[in-house]
Write a protein that holds these residues in place. Structure first.
Motif, PDB file in Angstrom:
ATOM      1  N   UNK A  20       1.895 -10.102  -5.715  1.00 21.25           N
ATOM      2  CA  UNK A  20       1.709 -10.203  -4.263  1.00 21.25           C
ATOM      3  C   UNK A  20       2.626  -9.209  -3.566  1.00 21.25           C
ATOM      4  N   UNK A  21       2.298  -8.915  -2.324  1.00 22.57           N
ATOM      5  CA  UNK A  21       3.145  -8.037  -1.514  1.00 22.57           C
ATOM      6  C   UNK A  21       3.296  -8.632  -0.124  1.00 22.57           C
ATOM      7  N   UNK A  22       4.472  -8.437   0.467  1.00 26.97           N
ATOM      8  CA  UNK A  22       4.722  -8.774   1.862  1.00 26.97           C
ATOM      9  C   UNK A  22       5.004  -7.475   2.596  1.00 26.97           C
ATOM     10  N   UNK A  23       4.322  -7.266   3.719  1.00 29.25           N
ATOM     11  CA  UNK A  23       4.491  -6.001   4.423  1.00 29.25           C
ATOM     12  C   UNK A  23       4.389  -6.179   5.932  1.00 29.25           C
ATOM     13  N   UNK A  24       4.913  -5.192   6.657  1.00 25.14           N
ATOM     14  CA  UNK A  24       4.815  -5.136   8.110  1.00 25.14           C
ATOM     15  C   UNK A  24       3.758  -4.098   8.461  1.00 25.14           C
ATOM     16  N   UNK A  25       2.788  -4.471   9.291  1.00 25.38           N
ATOM     17  CA  UNK A  25       1.732  -3.525   9.624  1.00 25.38           C
ATOM     18  C   UNK A  25       2.082  -2.712  10.868  1.00 25.38           C
ATOM     19  N   UNK A  31       2.581  -9.772   6.880  1.00 27.13           N
ATOM     20  CA  UNK A  31       1.546 -10.366   6.043  1.00 27.13           C
ATOM     21  C   UNK A  31       2.077 -10.532   4.626  1.00 27.13           C
ATOM     22  N   UNK A  32       1.636 -11.591   3.963  1.00 22.35           N
ATOM     23  CA  UNK A  32       1.840 -11.728   2.522  1.00 22.35           C
ATOM     24  C   UNK A  32       0.465 -11.849   1.873  1.00 22.35           C
ATOM     25  N   UNK A  33       0.160 -10.919   0.991  1.00 27.59           N
ATOM     26  CA  UNK A  33      -1.144 -10.900   0.333  1.00 27.59           C
ATOM     27  C   UNK A  33      -0.993 -11.352  -1.110  1.00 27.59           C
ATOM     28  N   UNK A  34      -1.875 -12.231  -1.555  1.00 31.89           N
ATOM     29  CA  UNK A  34      -1.809 -12.668  -2.944  1.00 31.89           C
ATOM     30  C   UNK A  34      -2.497 -11.642  -3.845  1.00 31.89           C
ATOM     31  N   UNK A  35      -2.572 -11.959  -5.130  1.00 28.26           N
ATOM     32  CA  UNK A  35      -3.020 -10.993  -6.128  1.00 28.26           C
ATOM     33  C   UNK A  35      -4.411 -10.452  -5.832  1.00 28.26           C
ATOM     34  N   UNK A  50       4.381  -1.214   5.778  1.00 24.76           N
ATOM     35  CA  UNK A  50       5.654  -0.938   5.106  1.00 24.76           C
ATOM     36  C   UNK A  50       5.984  -2.156   4.242  1.00 24.76           C
ATOM     37  N   UNK A  51       6.046  -1.967   2.949  1.00 19.20           N
ATOM     38  CA  UNK A  51       6.310  -3.079   2.027  1.00 19.20           C
ATOM     39  C   UNK A  51       7.763  -3.517   2.145  1.00 19.20           C
TER      40      UNK A  51
END
Length: 247
Positions: A20-25, A31-35, A50-51
Motif C-alpha cells: 500500500x501507499x499513502x500520498x498527498x495529491x 490518500x492511502x491505497x491498498x494493494x 507525493x508518497x
C-alpha cells in the motif's frame, strides 16, 4: 517509475512489491491505497502525488552463487539464456554485449552474468561480488568512455535481431535479456532517432523498465500516458505535480 529489477519473472517490477501507499495529491488531500487500488498509481512517475509512506513486500535473505558465460555470437547467447530460464534457481540473467564488455575490461565477447539462489554457480564468491559490482557500475564505465545517453529498449520478440544490429552499429548495451529490456548507450541525442526507427521496425518499444520521464516522453506507451491523464484528473487537476513529465 515501476522500475524493473534483475529477476526475469513478472515479480521484477516494483508494483508487485508494494502492499500500500499513502500520498498527498495536488490538492493537499491524503490518500492511502491498498494493494489493488495502488496498481495504477505505481508507475505514475510523481505526476499524481507525493508518497509519504509505503509498505513493501520483502523476502528473506538468501544465499546466491554466480556464473559468467562467454560467447562469440548472438544465437549462442539466446540459446543459453533460454536454457537457463528453465532452471528454477535462476534469479537473474544479465546480458553484456561485446562492445560494453570490452569497455568494462572483460574482453570483446558477448557475456551472460547469471545469479542462482543455490550453489549451482562456480564463480568464487569474492570474484562474484566484484562482477556484480562491475555490473552495477556499467553505466558509469560506458558513459565515461563517451556514451552518456542510455536508452531502454523493450522487446517481446526479435531480441536476437536487435542485439545483432547493435553489435554491427558498435553500440554498447546491457540488460535483462529474458525480461525483454536492454539498454543501448549512445554518444548523443542525434543517434536516438536511428535507434527508435530500428526498435519500431523490429516491433519493440523505446520504454521498458526505466520509466518515461522527459527524455522518452514522445515514446510513452499509449496505455501509460492515458492512465496518468486519468489519474491527473482525479488527484491533480491543477497540474501542480511533476508537470511536463510523461504527458
Amino acid at each position: 517509475t515501476n522500475a524493473g529489477g534483475l529477476q526475469p519473472s513478472r515479480d521484477r517490477f516494483m508494483k508487485e512489491w508494494v502492499e500500500n501507499v499513502t500520498f498527498i495529491d495536488g490538492a493537499s488531500r491524503v490518500y492511502t491505497l491498498d494493494k489493488n487500488e495502488m496498481k495504477r498509481f505505481v508507475g505514475s512517475e510523481g505526476c499524481c502525488g507525493i508518497i509519504i509512506e509505503a509498505t513493501l513486500r520483502l523476502i528473506a535473505k538468501r544465499h546466491y552463487s554466480t556464473d559468467l558465460f562467454k560467447f562469440s555470437d548472438i544465437p549462442s547467447v539466446m540459446a543459453k539464456a533460454k536454457e537457463l530460464s528453465e532452471y528454477k534457481d535462476v534469479v537473474a540473467i544479465e546480458y553484456i554485449n561485446g562492445i560494453a564488455s570490452e569497455l568494462a575490461r572483460l574482453g570483446r565477447k558477448e557475456h551472460l552474468l547469471v545469479k542462482y539462489s543455490s550453489n549451482r554457480g562456480v564463480i568464487d564468491p569474492a570474484e562474484a561480488e566484484d562482477l556484480w559490482r562491475l555490473h552495477d557500475n556499467l553505466y558509469s564505465v560506458i558513459s565515461a568512455a563517451g556514451y552518456p545517453r542510455i536508452e531502454d529498449s523493450s522487446f517481446e520478440a526479435n531480441m536476437d535481431k536487435f542485439l545483432d544490429w547493435m553489435g554491427k552499429q558498435n553500440i554498447p548495451c546491457h540488460g535483462n535479456i529474458l525480461g525483454g529490456s536492454v539498454h543501448p548507450h549512445l554518444r548523443d541525442a542525434d543517434e536516438v532517432d536511428k535507434l527508435s526507427a530500428t526498435v519500431s521496425e523490429l516491433k519493440g518499444r523505446m520504454v521498458g523498465e526505466f520509466g518515461v520521464g522527459m527524455l522518452r516522453k514522445r515514446f510513452a506507451p499509449l496505455g501509460t500516458a492515458q492512465n496518468i491523464k486519468e489519474l491527473k484528473e482525479k488527484y491533480d487537476p491543477r497540474n501542480i505535480l511533476n508537470k511536463g513529465k510523461v504527458i
